[in-house]
Design an enzyme around this catalytic site. Structure first.
Site, PDB file in Angstrom:
ATOM      1  N   CYS A 141       5.776  -2.004  -1.642  1.00 12.64           N
ATOM      2  CA  CYS A 141       6.239  -1.394  -0.473  1.00 12.64           C
ATOM      3  C   CYS A 141       8.000  -0.564  -0.953  1.00 12.64           C
ATOM      4  O   CYS A 141       8.235  -0.756  -2.184  1.00 12.64           O
ATOM      5  CB  CYS A 141       6.702  -2.328   0.689  1.00 12.64           C
ATOM      6  SG  CYS A 141       7.958  -3.451   0.566  1.00 12.64           S
ATOM      7  N   GLY A 147       3.979   2.698  -1.140  1.00 10.32           N
ATOM      8  CA  GLY A 147       2.932   2.300  -0.151  1.00 10.32           C
ATOM      9  C   GLY A 147       2.552   3.327   0.886  1.00 10.32           C
ATOM     10  O   GLY A 147       3.195   4.083   1.563  1.00 10.32           O
ATOM     11  N   ASN A 169      10.931  -5.477   0.189  1.00 12.12           N
ATOM     12  CA  ASN A 169      10.261  -4.966  -0.880  1.00 12.12           C
ATOM     13  C   ASN A 169      10.376  -6.147  -1.901  1.00 12.12           C
ATOM     14  O   ASN A 169      11.386  -6.984  -2.522  1.00 12.12           O
ATOM     15  CB  ASN A 169      10.992  -3.892  -1.653  1.00 12.12           C
ATOM     16  CG  ASN A 169      10.305  -3.579  -2.822  1.00 12.12           C
ATOM     17  OD1 ASN A 169      10.898  -2.832  -3.548  1.00 12.12           O
ATOM     18  ND2 ASN A 169       9.035  -3.796  -3.072  1.00 12.12           N
ATOM     19  N   GLY A 170       8.855  -6.707  -2.312  1.00  6.73           N
ATOM     20  CA  GLY A 170       8.869  -8.022  -3.249  1.00  6.73           C
ATOM     21  C   GLY A 170       8.122  -9.091  -2.615  1.00  6.73           C
ATOM     22  O   GLY A 170       7.473  -8.668  -1.657  1.00  6.73           O
ATOM     23  N   TYR A 187       5.514   2.775 -14.153  1.00  9.10           N
ATOM     24  CA  TYR A 187       4.547   3.448 -13.351  1.00  9.10           C
ATOM     25  C   TYR A 187       4.982   3.691 -11.935  1.00  9.10           C
ATOM     26  O   TYR A 187       4.965   4.827 -11.301  1.00  9.10           O
ATOM     27  CB  TYR A 187       3.211   2.910 -13.462  1.00  9.10           C
ATOM     28  CG  TYR A 187       2.293   3.305 -12.425  1.00  9.10           C
ATOM     29  CD1 TYR A 187       1.685   4.522 -12.285  1.00  9.10           C
ATOM     30  CD2 TYR A 187       1.830   2.726 -11.208  1.00  9.10           C
ATOM     31  CE1 TYR A 187       0.544   4.823 -11.347  1.00  9.10           C
ATOM     32  CE2 TYR A 187       0.968   2.905 -10.278  1.00  9.10           C
ATOM     33  CZ  TYR A 187       0.331   4.027 -10.593  1.00  9.10           C
ATOM     34  OH  TYR A 187      -0.671   4.428  -9.688  1.00  9.10           O
TER      35      TYR A 187
END
Length: 468
Positions: free
Chosen positions: A9, A35, A110-111, A250
């Protein structure tokens, strides 16, 4: 669907701007690549929190103008999600917002927390009831149970009980709080716009709303923004800085600055290093778009070969699409990529991609290029072999599904039917990623090396990701 890893995310937050919700929408739009399953915004007018969440892309969830009329106020946080922990379900949309004894609070994360199952079990055994399957909700429960009168202390007490990767943005009626885990796995940047403070997973969100980039939050840093301005704290024990190197390979947009470096510059350097490690007698270099393009540019420069647009991407195909019948499922890659015969035919071609996960997509791409008349196809990957699952916020298959975990490079080369295959070495990757910044940063390379900076319960790896 492409044979790629996916980020979990992206988060965004702004405090002190009259158009907070609208700017959050734009910020999430810039972070959409992190996301695509769901998104949401929670806004504060100084007295109440209001939210709008939904499944799908930002432009679809927030397509009605009256949505923003119901999100008034000077502060807002937002979230885009791709599920790794918890399922793809409306109940797992973020930001998660709750009312509890001390008021209202919302959080965007996020994570991944590596001990989330363990903590959740303890909380449930003591009476907590969860409404989502996302590991983020454990943090909310821990905050609600903490005894301190200070919200900052309650958040710190809660985060000391969890382990893993988190870049978090909290919103209450009167404050915005942002915090990065002590290892700094996931990026989180700080900016300013017309006197308002802004935080975002990537700096590209600041560019869209014309906010000034100030700096990145340090690993283990917490910032608190309220009507009196911003304060910074370091409430955690200092530990080794291990940001995720795959952000540079990426995930992040090439126009973002993360972990002290411009992503585009690092990816080009991956290509330069790859050409030094795996040169080949070839006519042209082509990239698998879009993430392979900067590395292909670097490879072509280093090798002295022309860079051509040999594969054209259809930008109007989303992550999923309708396939009319089972017999043409192989059309998935062809819907997204098309080779240019006039460029490829009769040529010895170097094909640059950022990674190989299962190998199925690479095999199809090589076949397409071969059918377009390529004389030779030499695949070069601008990262090392992905052999281990990630526990820190990447949607990774189990180890048995990762082709490089059970096959040699020669075997993978035969499987994808290329004439040769070369991966960037782990040493070369680290050399490239530190060339343009602080060489003291020890990037997390667990998905390549199997060396995990933060340990996890064996139960999780056994049952969920098949590591052993």
């Amino acid at each position: 669907m492409f044979d790629k890893l996916h980020e979990e995310c992206g988060v965004f937050g702004i405090f002190g701007h009259p158009e907070a919700a609208n700017l959050s929408y734009l910020g999430l739009y810039a972070l959409q690549h992190r996301g695509q399953e769901s998104c949401g915004i929670v806004a504060s007018d100084g007295y109440h929190l209001k939210s709008h969440l939904g499944m799908g892309l930002v432009s679809d969830v927030f397509k009605k103008d009256d949505i923003f009329e119901n999100l008034p106020g000077h502060a807002a946080i937002g979230h885009v999600r791709y599920s790794t922990a918890g399922g793809n379900d409306m109940k797992n949309c973020q930001p998660i917002m709750v009312d509890y004894a001390r008021g209202s609070i919302a959080v965007a994360h996020n994570g991944n927390l590596v001990n989330a199952m363990e903590v959740r079990t303890q909380l449930e055994n003591s009476g907590s009831i969860f409404s989502t399957t996302a590991d983020t909700e454990t943090i909310i429960h821990l905050i609600a149970r903490a005894q301190s009168d200070s919200l900052i202390d309650r958040i710190c007490e809660s985060l000391h009980q969890v382990k893993g990767a988190y870049s978090l943005v909290f919103l209450t009626e009167t404050r915005m709080i942002a915090v990065r885990d002590p290892n700094g796995f996931r990026p989180l940047s700080l900016g300013k716009l017309d006197g308002a403070y802004v935080v975002a997973s990537e700096s590209c969100a600041f560019d869209l709303i014309e906010a000034e980039f100030i700096r990145e939050l340090d690993p283990g840093e917490m910032i608190v923004v309220d009507k009196d301005g911003m304060k910074s704290f370091s409430p955690f024990k200092e530990t080794k800085n291990t940001p995720c190197v795959f952000e540079h390979i990426y995930f992040a947009r090439p126009d973002s600055r993360i972990f002290g470096r411009m992503v585009y510059t690092v990816r080009k350097e991956f290509g330069h290093q790859l050409a030094r490690e795996y040169p080949v007698d070839a006519d042209i270099v082509i990239a698998v778009p879009d993430s392979g393009v900067p590395a292909a540019m670097g490879y072509a420069e280093e090798a002295g070969l022309p860079l051509e647009l040999g594969l054209i991407r259809n930008h109007y195909v989303g992550r999923t699409f309708i396939e009319p019948q089972q017999s043409i499922r192989h059309f998935g890659v062809k819907l997204k990529l098309n080779p240019v015969r006039e460029i490829i035919e009769g040529k010895k071609v170097v094909v640059i991609d950022d990674s190989i996960v299962r190998g199925t997509t690479s095999r199809k791409i090589v076949k397409m290029i071969r059918n377009a008349g390529a004389k030779e196809i030499h695949v070069r990957i601008s990262s090392p072999p992905t052999s281990y699952p990630c526990f820190y916020g990447i949607d990774t298959p189990s180890r048995k599904e990762l082709i490089s975990a059970s096959h040699s490079i020669d075997e993978i080369n035969r499987y994808i039917t290329s004439d040769s295959l070369g991966y960037l070495s782990i040493e070369g990757m680290h050399e490239a990623v530190t060339m343009h910044g602080d060489d003291k940063i020890g990037f997390c390379d667990a998905c390549f090396s199997g060396e995990y900076p933060v340990k996890f319960p064996r139960l999780k790896s056994d049952k969920q990701l098949g590591l052993f």
